[in-house]
Design a protein around this motif. Sequence first.
Motif, PDB file in Angstrom:
ATOM      1  N   LYS A 111       0.828  -1.213   0.000  1.00  0.00           N
ATOM      2  CA  LYS A 111       0.000   0.000   0.000  1.00  0.00           C
ATOM      3  C   LYS A 111       0.864   1.265   0.000  1.00  0.00           C
ATOM      4  O   LYS A 111       0.578   2.245   0.690  1.00  0.00           O
ATOM      5  N   SER A 112       1.916   1.249  -0.800  1.00  0.00           N
ATOM      6  CA  SER A 112       2.782   2.428  -0.933  1.00  0.00           C
ATOM      7  C   SER A 112       2.034   3.531  -1.644  1.00  0.00           C
ATOM      8  O   SER A 112       1.274   3.291  -2.589  1.00  0.00           O
ATOM      9  N   ARG A 113       2.280   4.790  -1.206  1.00  0.00           N
ATOM     10  CA  ARG A 113       1.552   5.914  -1.776  1.00  0.00           C
ATOM     11  C   ARG A 113       2.452   7.064  -2.191  1.00  0.00           C
ATOM     12  O   ARG A 113       2.140   7.785  -3.122  1.00  0.00           O
ATOM     13  N   LYS A 114       3.552   7.264  -1.488  1.00  0.00           N
ATOM     14  CA  LYS A 114       4.348   8.462  -1.731  1.00  0.00           C
ATOM     15  C   LYS A 114       5.824   8.137  -1.580  1.00  0.00           C
ATOM     16  O   LYS A 114       6.229   7.355  -0.725  1.00  0.00           O
ATOM     17  N   LEU A 115       6.610   8.789  -2.445  1.00  0.00           N
ATOM     18  CA  LEU A 115       8.053   8.597  -2.480  1.00  0.00           C
ATOM     19  C   LEU A 115       8.720   9.936  -2.247  1.00  0.00           C
ATOM     20  O   LEU A 115       8.264  10.970  -2.739  1.00  0.00           O
ATOM     21  N   ALA A 116       9.804   9.941  -1.465  1.00  0.00           N
ATOM     22  CA  ALA A 116      10.593  11.155  -1.251  1.00  0.00           C
ATOM     23  C   ALA A 116      12.067  10.807  -1.378  1.00  0.00           C
ATOM     24  O   ALA A 116      12.529   9.820  -0.785  1.00  0.00           O
ATOM     25  N   LEU A 117      12.797  11.589  -2.157  1.00  0.00           N
ATOM     26  CA  LEU A 117      14.226  11.376  -2.364  1.00  0.00           C
ATOM     27  C   LEU A 117      15.014  12.445  -1.628  1.00  0.00           C
ATOM     28  O   LEU A 117      14.621  13.610  -1.588  1.00  0.00           O
ATOM     29  N   LEU A 118      16.140  12.037  -1.045  1.00  0.00           N
ATOM     30  CA  LEU A 118      17.096  12.961  -0.434  1.00  0.00           C
ATOM     31  C   LEU A 118      18.417  12.766  -1.164  1.00  0.00           C
ATOM     32  O   LEU A 118      19.305  12.043  -0.691  1.00  0.00           O
ATOM     33  N   PRO A 119      18.569  13.369  -2.353  1.00  0.00           N
ATOM     34  CA  PRO A 119      19.724  13.070  -3.219  1.00  0.00           C
ATOM     35  C   PRO A 119      21.067  13.338  -2.559  1.00  0.00           C
ATOM     36  O   PRO A 119      22.003  12.552  -2.702  1.00  0.00           O
ATOM     37  N   GLY A 120      21.179  14.451  -1.834  1.00  0.00           N
ATOM     38  CA  GLY A 120      22.454  14.782  -1.214  1.00  0.00           C
ATOM     39  C   GLY A 120      22.830  13.846  -0.089  1.00  0.00           C
ATOM     40  O   GLY A 120      24.002  13.785   0.315  1.00  0.00           O
ATOM     41  N   GLU A 121      21.857  13.108   0.446  1.00  0.00           N
ATOM     42  CA  GLU A 121      22.102  12.202   1.571  1.00  0.00           C
ATOM     43  C   GLU A 121      22.100  10.738   1.150  1.00  0.00           C
ATOM     44  O   GLU A 121      22.288   9.851   1.993  1.00  0.00           O
ATOM     45  N   ASN A 122      21.872  10.460  -0.133  1.00  0.00           N
ATOM     46  CA  ASN A 122      21.780   9.083  -0.631  1.00  0.00           C
ATOM     47  C   ASN A 122      20.689   8.289   0.092  1.00  0.00           C
ATOM     48  O   ASN A 122      20.879   7.121   0.437  1.00  0.00           O
ATOM     49  N   LEU A 123      19.548   8.952   0.321  1.00  0.00           N
ATOM     50  CA  LEU A 123      18.453   8.317   1.048  1.00  0.00           C
ATOM     51  C   LEU A 123      17.175   8.341   0.215  1.00  0.00           C
ATOM     52  O   LEU A 123      16.997   9.191  -0.665  1.00  0.00           O
ATOM     53  N   LEU A 124      16.305   7.403   0.549  1.00  0.00           N
ATOM     54  CA  LEU A 124      15.006   7.284  -0.098  1.00  0.00           C
ATOM     55  C   LEU A 124      13.977   6.944   0.963  1.00  0.00           C
ATOM     56  O   LEU A 124      14.222   6.078   1.813  1.00  0.00           O
ATOM     57  N   ALA A 125      12.833   7.628   0.948  1.00  0.00           N
ATOM     58  CA  ALA A 125      11.768   7.384   1.920  1.00  0.00           C
ATOM     59  C   ALA A 125      10.491   6.969   1.204  1.00  0.00           C
ATOM     60  O   ALA A 125      10.157   7.515   0.145  1.00  0.00           O
ATOM     61  N   ILE A 126       9.802   5.987   1.795  1.00  0.00           N
ATOM     62  CA  ILE A 126       8.540   5.497   1.238  1.00  0.00           C
ATOM     63  C   ILE A 126       7.458   5.620   2.301  1.00  0.00           C
ATOM     64  O   ILE A 126       7.642   5.189   3.450  1.00  0.00           O
ATOM     65  N   LEU A 127       6.343   6.216   1.919  1.00  0.00           N
ATOM     66  CA  LEU A 127       5.167   6.283   2.784  1.00  0.00           C
ATOM     67  C   LEU A 127       4.235   5.160   2.376  1.00  0.00           C
ATOM     68  O   LEU A 127       3.770   5.118   1.235  1.00  0.00           O
ATOM     69  N   TRP A 128       3.974   4.224   3.291  1.00  0.00           N
ATOM     70  CA  TRP A 128       3.135   3.076   2.952  1.00  0.00           C
ATOM     71  C   TRP A 128       2.300   2.688   4.167  1.00  0.00           C
ATOM     72  O   TRP A 128       2.767   2.665   5.294  1.00  0.00           O
ATOM     73  N   GLY A 129       1.002   2.420   3.929  1.00  0.00           N
ATOM     74  CA  GLY A 129       0.127   2.107   5.044  1.00  0.00           C
ATOM     75  C   GLY A 129       0.162   3.227   6.066  1.00  0.00           C
ATOM     76  O   GLY A 129      -0.026   4.405   5.752  1.00  0.00           O
ATOM     77  N   ARG A 130       0.464   2.871   7.316  1.00  0.00           N
ATOM     78  CA  ARG A 130       0.598   3.867   8.380  1.00  0.00           C
ATOM     79  C   ARG A 130       2.057   4.057   8.774  1.00  0.00           C
ATOM     80  O   ARG A 130       2.347   4.544   9.867  1.00  0.00           O
ATOM     81  N   ARG A 131       2.972   3.703   7.905  1.00  0.00           N
ATOM     82  CA  ARG A 131       4.385   3.760   8.233  1.00  0.00           C
ATOM     83  C   ARG A 131       5.159   4.581   7.204  1.00  0.00           C
ATOM     84  O   ARG A 131       4.743   4.735   6.048  1.00  0.00           O
ATOM     85  N   VAL A 132       6.304   5.094   7.645  1.00  0.00           N
ATOM     86  CA  VAL A 132       7.280   5.697   6.754  1.00  0.00           C
ATOM     87  C   VAL A 132       8.593   4.958   6.984  1.00  0.00           C
ATOM     88  O   VAL A 132       9.002   4.724   8.130  1.00  0.00           O
ATOM     89  N   THR A 133       9.250   4.534   5.913  1.00  0.00           N
ATOM     90  CA  THR A 133      10.484   3.758   5.987  1.00  0.00           C
ATOM     91  C   THR A 133      11.546   4.435   5.134  1.00  0.00           C
ATOM     92  O   THR A 133      11.263   4.856   4.010  1.00  0.00           O
ATOM     93  N   VAL A 134      12.762   4.515   5.674  1.00  0.00           N
ATOM     94  CA  VAL A 134      13.869   5.184   4.999  1.00  0.00           C
ATOM     95  C   VAL A 134      14.948   4.157   4.666  1.00  0.00           C
ATOM     96  O   VAL A 134      15.310   3.319   5.515  1.00  0.00           O
ATOM     97  N   TYR A 135      15.462   4.234   3.435  1.00  0.00           N
ATOM     98  CA  TYR A 135      16.497   3.333   2.952  1.00  0.00           C
ATOM     99  C   TYR A 135      17.716   4.138   2.508  1.00  0.00           C
ATOM    100  O   TYR A 135      17.591   5.260   2.003  1.00  0.00           O
ATOM    101  N   SER A 136      18.894   3.519   2.663  1.00  0.00           N
ATOM    102  CA  SER A 136      20.138   4.108   2.178  1.00  0.00           C
ATOM    103  C   SER A 136      20.438   3.558   0.790  1.00  0.00           C
ATOM    104  O   SER A 136      20.291   2.348   0.544  1.00  0.00           O
ATOM    105  N   LEU A 137      20.870   4.437  -0.095  1.00  0.00           N
ATOM    106  CA  LEU A 137      21.205   4.040  -1.463  1.00  0.00           C
ATOM    107  C   LEU A 137      22.714   4.050  -1.686  1.00  0.00           C
ATOM    108  O   LEU A 137      23.170   4.061  -2.829  1.00  0.00           O
ATOM    109  N   SER A 138      23.489   4.051  -0.626  1.00  0.00           N
ATOM    110  CA  SER A 138      24.938   4.166  -0.754  1.00  0.00           C
ATOM    111  C   SER A 138      25.575   2.907  -1.337  1.00  0.00           C
ATOM    112  O   SER A 138      26.537   2.982  -2.098  1.00  0.00           O
ATOM    113  N   GLY A 139      25.081   1.728  -0.955  1.00  0.00           N
ATOM    114  CA  GLY A 139      25.659   0.474  -1.425  1.00  0.00           C
ATOM    115  C   GLY A 139      25.094   0.036  -2.760  1.00  0.00           C
ATOM    116  O   GLY A 139      24.344   0.756  -3.421  1.00  0.00           O
TER     117      GLY A 139
END
Length: 362
Positions: A111-139
């Motif tokens: 049930k993902s709905r929204k995506l947010a990128l943090l290019p300078g930090e190599n991060l990606l955030a996903i809003l899904w259901g009632r949660r927000v989860t952040v991932y690192s894109l460094s590796g």
Amino acid sequence: MRVSSTVQCGLSLLSILLVGVSMASCEEQAGPGNRDGSSTSVSGVAGNWTRLKVIEPVVAAGLQRTRLIPVDMEFDPVRQRVFCLDRSGKIRVVAASGADDGYVYNFQCDKSRKLALLPGENLLAILWGRRVTVYSLSGKQPSRLWSDTVSGWPGTVDANGALLFVAADDGSVGVHDAHGGSVSRRLARPVMGRDALAPPESGTSLGVRGVRAMAVDPQGEWIVCTSHLFQPWVLDMESGSVIAYLSRHRRAVRALSLSPGGGALCSGDASGKLICWETCDWRVRFNVVAHEGGVIDCAVADDGLCAASTGADYYVRIWDLVAGREAWSKKLSRKPRRLIFVGGEVWLLCQDGTIEVYRIEA
């Protein structure tokens, strides 16, 4: 002869009345850029559009040949990649040139709905259901950093620098450290009553029923929020106090878009009205009825000189924000969902998952 004169006199009076009605009609349909900021309709002007490519929904290997139908799309200017989020949490990555990189991230965020990128930090955030989860894109493969449950039902998510902004259904906005997930502060919703500049159909209900869209100042001084019931409001980032109410809308604002430099903000509502605001003093730069049936999405170009909008009428339109007029328009064959600028191109995400890429030839 007397009858003929009477008839001629009646015809003359009728022609005068018709001229008066015609002049009044012309006054009501005056062009954009009125001094009082009132909305005006603009007739479509076809321009020279070049459709560079059509990116079809990918069939992901090993997933029982599932077609990925994106619900959101963001551009990473550092990697020159476009990230397309599927409702099941899978992300397809496409180069800005339009070439498919051939890989899909599977984040398993149902049930993902929204995506947010943090290019300078190599991060990606996903809003899904009632949660927000952040991932690192460094590796080589994304790694999960943290996940948090949002109180109530989260409305939307946005990012600025190393900060992640998550809106809850009570109208508050939590400001998170994007790397660790800790909440540095929470911006409370303003208390709104009869003087809240609410749309007429909402009555005098107190409070805000969820933040629908946000736009964060690149310098971190303010944030713009909008809800289903009330006009967009501007909050000071430090004090949390209301700087301004953007009170030109009379229907729910569906889309907000801020220029990369933060000088221009566009807002589009369910009536089809599109407004461009000067963020230095929040005066109206441009105000027009852009789409029949409502604005679905809008975006401001990198230079802040033009904006794009798409609506329920299946049109995509380019607006000259300096001259205050429509520059180009194109009727789409598919219903649009999302619109972004990728350099000098306009990328349109359609409801069926197809991405159409256009370049405008002046």
